[in-house]
Design an enzyme around this catalytic site. Sequence first.
Site, PDB file in Angstrom:
ATOM      1  N   ILE A  99       0.694  -1.185   0.054  1.00 13.94           N
ATOM      2  CA  ILE A  99       0.027   0.026  -0.050  1.00 13.94           C
ATOM      3  C   ILE A  99       0.753   1.394  -0.003  1.00 13.94           C
ATOM      4  O   ILE A  99       0.432   2.314  -0.440  1.00 13.94           O
ATOM      5  CB  ILE A  99      -1.153  -0.038   1.042  1.00 13.94           C
ATOM      6  CG1 ILE A  99      -2.214   0.727   1.128  1.00 13.94           C
ATOM      7  CG2 ILE A  99      -0.370   0.446   2.466  1.00 13.94           C
ATOM      8  CD1 ILE A  99      -3.399   0.369   1.983  1.00 13.94           C
ATOM      9  N   VAL A 134       1.437  -3.066   8.709  1.00 16.99           N
ATOM     10  CA  VAL A 134       1.357  -1.906   7.893  1.00 16.99           C
ATOM     11  C   VAL A 134       1.587  -0.400   8.502  1.00 16.99           C
ATOM     12  O   VAL A 134       2.301   0.284   7.463  1.00 16.99           O
ATOM     13  CB  VAL A 134      -0.011  -1.935   7.218  1.00 16.99           C
ATOM     14  CG1 VAL A 134      -1.233  -1.750   7.851  1.00 16.99           C
ATOM     15  CG2 VAL A 134       0.145  -1.182   5.759  1.00 16.99           C
ATOM     16  N   ASP A 135       1.270  -0.304   9.620  1.00 17.05           N
ATOM     17  CA  ASP A 135       1.709   0.806  10.247  1.00 17.05           C
ATOM     18  C   ASP A 135       3.348   1.187  10.268  1.00 17.05           C
ATOM     19  O   ASP A 135       3.825   2.222   9.827  1.00 17.05           O
ATOM     20  CB  ASP A 135       1.376   0.726  11.680  1.00 17.05           C
ATOM     21  CG  ASP A 135       1.142   1.911  12.466  1.00 17.05           C
ATOM     22  OD1 ASP A 135       1.273   3.109  12.005  1.00 17.05           O
ATOM     23  OD2 ASP A 135       1.015   1.895  13.887  1.00 17.05           O
ATOM     24  N   SER A 188      -6.917  -5.067  10.926  1.00 17.86           N
ATOM     25  CA  SER A 188      -7.201  -6.111  12.079  1.00 17.86           C
ATOM     26  C   SER A 188      -6.701  -7.507  11.660  1.00 17.86           C
ATOM     27  O   SER A 188      -6.781  -8.333  12.537  1.00 17.86           O
ATOM     28  CB  SER A 188      -8.739  -5.811  12.807  1.00 17.86           C
ATOM     29  OG  SER A 188      -8.774  -4.874  13.471  1.00 17.86           O
TER      30      SER A 188
HETATM   31  N1  AR6 Z   1       0.719  -2.910   2.357  1.00 23.56           N
HETATM   32  C1  AR6 Z   1      -0.496  -3.618   2.376  1.00 23.56           C
HETATM   33  N2  AR6 Z   1      -0.887  -4.334   3.323  1.00 23.56           N
HETATM   34  C2  AR6 Z   1       0.042  -4.491   4.576  1.00 23.56           C
HETATM   35  C3  AR6 Z   1       1.447  -4.396   4.373  1.00 23.56           C
HETATM   36  C4  AR6 Z   1       1.790  -3.507   3.353  1.00 23.56           C
HETATM   37  N3  AR6 Z   1       2.943  -2.615   3.071  1.00 23.56           N
HETATM   38  N4  AR6 Z   1       2.260  -4.310   5.361  1.00 23.56           N
HETATM   39  C5  AR6 Z   1       1.457  -5.498   6.087  1.00 23.56           C
HETATM   40  N5  AR6 Z   1       0.000  -5.507   5.505  1.00 23.56           N
HETATM   41  P1  AR6 Z   1      -1.248  -5.415  10.717  1.00 23.56           P
HETATM   42  P2  AR6 Z   1      -3.413  -4.904  12.466  1.00 23.56           P
HETATM   43  C6  AR6 Z   1      -1.280  -6.154   5.970  1.00 23.56           C
HETATM   44  O1  AR6 Z   1      -0.674  -6.116  11.658  1.00 23.56           O
HETATM   45  O2  AR6 Z   1      -4.025  -6.310  12.366  1.00 23.56           O
HETATM   46  C7  AR6 Z   1       0.569  -2.569  14.374  1.00 23.56           C
HETATM   47  O3  AR6 Z   1       1.679  -2.942  15.065  1.00 23.56           O
HETATM   48  C8  AR6 Z   1      -1.025  -7.599   6.619  1.00 23.56           C
HETATM   49  O4  AR6 Z   1      -0.634  -8.506   5.934  1.00 23.56           O
HETATM   50  O5  AR6 Z   1      -0.637  -4.180   9.815  1.00 23.56           O
HETATM   51  O6  AR6 Z   1      -4.788  -4.182  12.318  1.00 23.56           O
HETATM   52  C9  AR6 Z   1      -0.157  -1.411  14.740  1.00 23.56           C
HETATM   53  O7  AR6 Z   1       0.676  -0.343  15.196  1.00 23.56           O
HETATM   54  C10 AR6 Z   1      -2.629  -7.666   7.205  1.00 23.56           C
HETATM   55  O8  AR6 Z   1      -3.256  -8.401   6.156  1.00 23.56           O
HETATM   56  O9  AR6 Z   1      -2.433  -4.479  11.581  1.00 23.56           O
HETATM   57  C11 AR6 Z   1      -1.034  -2.036  15.839  1.00 23.56           C
HETATM   58  O10 AR6 Z   1      -0.592  -2.250  16.877  1.00 23.56           O
HETATM   59  C12 AR6 Z   1      -2.847  -6.087   7.513  1.00 23.56           C
HETATM   60  O11 AR6 Z   1      -2.022  -5.508   6.691  1.00 23.56           O
HETATM   61  C13 AR6 Z   1      -1.634  -3.316  15.124  1.00 23.56           C
HETATM   62  O12 AR6 Z   1      -0.313  -3.653  14.219  1.00 23.56           O
HETATM   63  C14 AR6 Z   1      -2.976  -5.665   8.794  1.00 23.56           C
HETATM   64  O13 AR6 Z   1      -1.946  -6.226   9.492  1.00 23.56           O
HETATM   65  C15 AR6 Z   1      -2.558  -3.339  14.201  1.00 23.56           C
HETATM   66  O14 AR6 Z   1      -2.964  -4.873  13.785  1.00 23.56           O
END
Ligand code: AR6
Length: 175
Positions: free
Chosen positions: A10, A32-33, A116
Amino acid sequence: MSIKIIQGDITKLSVDAIVNAANPSLLGGGGVDGAIHRAAGPKLLEECKSLGGANPGQAKITHGYDLPARWVIHTVGPLWRGGKEGEPIILKRCYENSLCIARSYELRSIAFPSISTGAYGYPIEEASEIALSTIEWFLENCAYYEMEVICVLHNKRDYEVYIQTAKILGIDYEV
Ligand code: AR6
């Protein structure tokens, strides 16, 4: 109005806004954050410090800084606790509130990750139903100008689940 489902990173997208799956501090994290903060550069964290955090389901907007996207909409998804603690309604609010902010800024292209379903443990099959049905509902009922919403899945399996869910729900989508 259109819903697109793609596999990718993203942080690479040149859209009006990308949505960040943040935590209540809005001060960065993993997944992703972390990727969004790394790509946007340190000014993003500076602006996030002024936001005062957010509750699950809320959304707040910042500039995109070094990202190709102009804006970042930060939303806090629910932590999965088995599904009976209000997780579905909170997840729905993440999509609704992010889209409301996008509309209030008159943004035309908005990209969502799968909120999430990483560190927060929400099952992707159930989360994809909420994501796609809420986006479709918003585009049909609340958007008063042409909006394009892109669901961006980082890995192939998640992408395939989204496509399958869209087919089951009868949602029109592009790839
Ligand atoms: N582009 C698109 N999607 C992505 C990317 C990317 N570059 N990187 C990861 N994903 P998560 P949550 C996907 O864990 O579950 C953080 O530490 C990944 O495969 O990022 O909402 C925050 O600070 C998954 O499908 O977010 C919070 O503490 C999706 O993004 C916590 O994680 C969401 O995974 C939030 O957890």
